[in-house]
Design an enzyme around this catalytic site. Structure first.
Site, PDB file in Angstrom:
ATOM      1  N   GLU A  33      -8.787   8.613  -6.492  1.00 26.48           N
ATOM      2  CA  GLU A  33      -8.299   8.874  -7.844  1.00 26.48           C
ATOM      3  C   GLU A  33      -8.009  10.358  -8.043  1.00 26.48           C
ATOM      4  O   GLU A  33      -7.003  10.727  -8.663  1.00 26.48           O
ATOM      5  CB  GLU A  33      -9.324   8.389  -8.870  1.00 26.48           C
TER       6      GLU A  33
ATOM      7  N   ASN B 112     -12.783   4.181  -6.373  1.00 22.18           N
ATOM      8  CA  ASN B 112     -12.806   5.173  -5.301  1.00 22.18           C
ATOM      9  C   ASN B 112     -12.443   6.519  -5.923  1.00 22.18           C
ATOM     10  O   ASN B 112     -11.268   6.853  -6.085  1.00 22.18           O
ATOM     11  CB  ASN B 112     -11.818   4.799  -4.193  1.00 22.18           C
TER      12      ASN B 112
ATOM     13  N   THR C  21      -4.975   0.259 -14.730  1.00 18.88           N
ATOM     14  CA  THR C  21      -4.918  -0.401 -13.419  1.00 18.88           C
ATOM     15  C   THR C  21      -6.272  -1.001 -13.062  1.00 18.88           C
ATOM     16  O   THR C  21      -6.363  -2.141 -12.587  1.00 18.88           O
ATOM     17  CB  THR C  21      -4.493   0.608 -12.334  1.00 18.88           C
TER      18      THR C  21
ATOM     19  N   ARG D 114       3.642  -0.311 -11.821  1.00 18.37           N
ATOM     20  CA  ARG D 114       2.574   0.494 -11.220  1.00 18.37           C
ATOM     21  C   ARG D 114       1.186  -0.046 -11.563  1.00 18.37           C
ATOM     22  O   ARG D 114       0.350  -0.238 -10.677  1.00 18.37           O
ATOM     23  CB  ARG D 114       2.708   1.951 -11.685  1.00 18.37           C
TER      24      ARG D 114
ATOM     25  N   ARG E 226       0.824  -1.209   0.000  1.00 21.48           N
ATOM     26  CA  ARG E 226       0.000   0.000   0.000  1.00 21.48           C
ATOM     27  C   ARG E 226       0.861   1.263   0.000  1.00 21.48           C
ATOM     28  O   ARG E 226       0.582   2.224  -0.710  1.00 21.48           O
ATOM     29  CB  ARG E 226      -0.939  -0.020   1.214  1.00 21.48           C
TER      30      ARG E 226
ATOM     31  N   GLU F 231      -7.578  -4.824 -12.457  1.00 18.66           N
ATOM     32  CA  GLU F 231      -8.313  -5.233 -11.259  1.00 18.66           C
ATOM     33  C   GLU F 231      -9.565  -6.027 -11.633  1.00 18.66           C
ATOM     34  O   GLU F 231      -9.873  -7.055 -11.012  1.00 18.66           O
ATOM     35  CB  GLU F 231      -8.688  -4.002 -10.431  1.00 18.66           C
TER      36      GLU F 231
ATOM     37  N   LYS G 177      -9.182  -5.836  -1.952  1.00 22.31           N
ATOM     38  CA  LYS G 177     -10.599  -5.473  -1.991  1.00 22.31           C
ATOM     39  C   LYS G 177     -11.488  -6.711  -1.977  1.00 22.31           C
ATOM     40  O   LYS G 177     -12.554  -6.715  -1.354  1.00 22.31           O
ATOM     41  CB  LYS G 177     -10.873  -4.617  -3.235  1.00 22.31           C
TER      42      LYS G 177
END
Length: 346
Positions: A247, A243, A324, A206, A50, A328, A217
């Site tokens: 962002e 979220n 990203t 990244r 994180r 996910e 999550k």
């Protein structure tokens, strides 16, 4: 006061922050030397992951600033751009049927990945090759194997093998490079590809951290994700994992950092540093950073830096964050036992 310290801390080098927190250099060395050695398990803990996401912003932005010093040099992205075959890099794995010509970037990137593969780079769950099919089967035999946590990512459905680097490479050459580099050619093709490789590896690391985020999550709400995936509701999965507040913070931070790191220190406006006192150095650096950050909000100053902060913000908004999140979604679908929709296939 806390807000001011936090704001300045955003731009202070990590060593400076450590110094300000822990005291003198000798005390800092003693503290470091007194600590137990870290293992790979410690480095790749979820808490560490994180905090790594924010630190990676510096790596990505510095890499893009380095690339921006050269022209676009489109020839390095073209197959047969030099009019004759470049051949294949040493260690290239071929099935005997692969006669496709490589661009100069492909040649250099594959060669780099072959070397890094031997040094165990791609045994790490946070690293992803751009040309996995061209690499040796594993690292050099002389190197001992590393122990990684076996519960960071799930192997269910091949979720831990999600790799979007082909999409990333295309977006990098077609969108990112034109947005940060001047057009034309400056003949610095070797330096260009080295900067490209550094930027691509940083960007890949990244965006693929999205898999770690997705796993976290999922663990916090497995039933909700399983229900959405069972219904084939990719849009619902995307909505649940998004979220918007975070962002927006990422976009603002990227723009401010690009403005700060891409601007030369304004020595005429800074207090004189009378000695080697670290506090004075940190104060001067912080003052310069604050001025640069404020100017990032003023369009009249944007063109003066090494890279346009708005362009870096756009890279995050239009490529890094969406890619990203696509990773996910793909991970979560596989994690829940289903093939992701076509638009989320790597």
């Amino acid at each position: 006061m806390k807000q001011i310290i936090a704001f300045i801390g955003l731009f202070m080098p990590q060593n400076a922050i450590a110094f300000a927190r822990w005291g003198s250099a000798s005390e800092l060395r003693a503290t470091v030397n007194g600590e137990e050695n870290l293992t790979t398990l410690d480095v790749l803990s979820l808490d560490s992951i994180r905090s790594t996401l924010i630190r990676q912003e510096e790596t990505v932005i510095f890499a893009l600033i380095e690339r921006a010093q050269y022209r676009q040099n489109r020839i390095v992205y073209e197959r047969e751009g030099y009019g004759s075959s470049l051949g294949k890099p040493p260690g290239y794995q071929s099935d005997g049927k692969d006669d496709e010509e490589l661009s100069f970037l492909d040649f250099m990137l594959i060669g780099t990945e072959i070397l890094h593969c031997g040094a165990r780079r791609f045994t790490s769950p946070e690293e992803h090759p751009f040309f996995p099919e061209k690499l040796p089967s594993g690292p050099m035999d002389a190197l001992p194997s590393l122990q990684y946590p076996n519960d960071l990512l799930s192997p269910v459905g091949g979720a831990n093998e999600v790799n979007f680097n082909k999409k990333l490479l295309q977006k990098y050459t077609e969108i990112i490079v034109p947005s940060i580099c001047k057009g034309g050619d400056d003949e610095q093709h070797g330096s260009t590809t080295l900067c490209d490789i550094a930027a691509l590896q940083a960007l890949s690391r990244r965006v693929h951290y999205g898999k770690f985020v997705a796993e976290s999550k999922y663990r916090s709400n497995p039933d909700a994700y399983q229900k959405l995936v069972d219904a084939g509701d990719a849009e619902g999965v995307m909505k649940l994992l998004t979220n918007a507040v975070v962002e927006e913070q990422v976009l603002r931070r990227a723009r401010l950092k690009a403005a700060t790191y891409g601007t030369e220190p304004m020595l005429t406006d800074l207090p004189k540093i009378q000695c080697s006192d670290m506090a004075s150095i940190v104060a001067a650096a912080a003052a310069s950073a604050v001025v640069a950050a404020m100017e990032a909000l003023d369009n009249e100053h944007l063109a003066k830096g090494k890279v346009d902060p708005v362009a870096i913000e756009s890279v995050y908004r239009d490529i890094i964050i969406p890619l990203t999140k696509d990773i996910e979604v793909a991970y979560l679908f596989r994690r829940c036992g289903k093939e992701p929709p076509a638009e989320y296939l790597s």
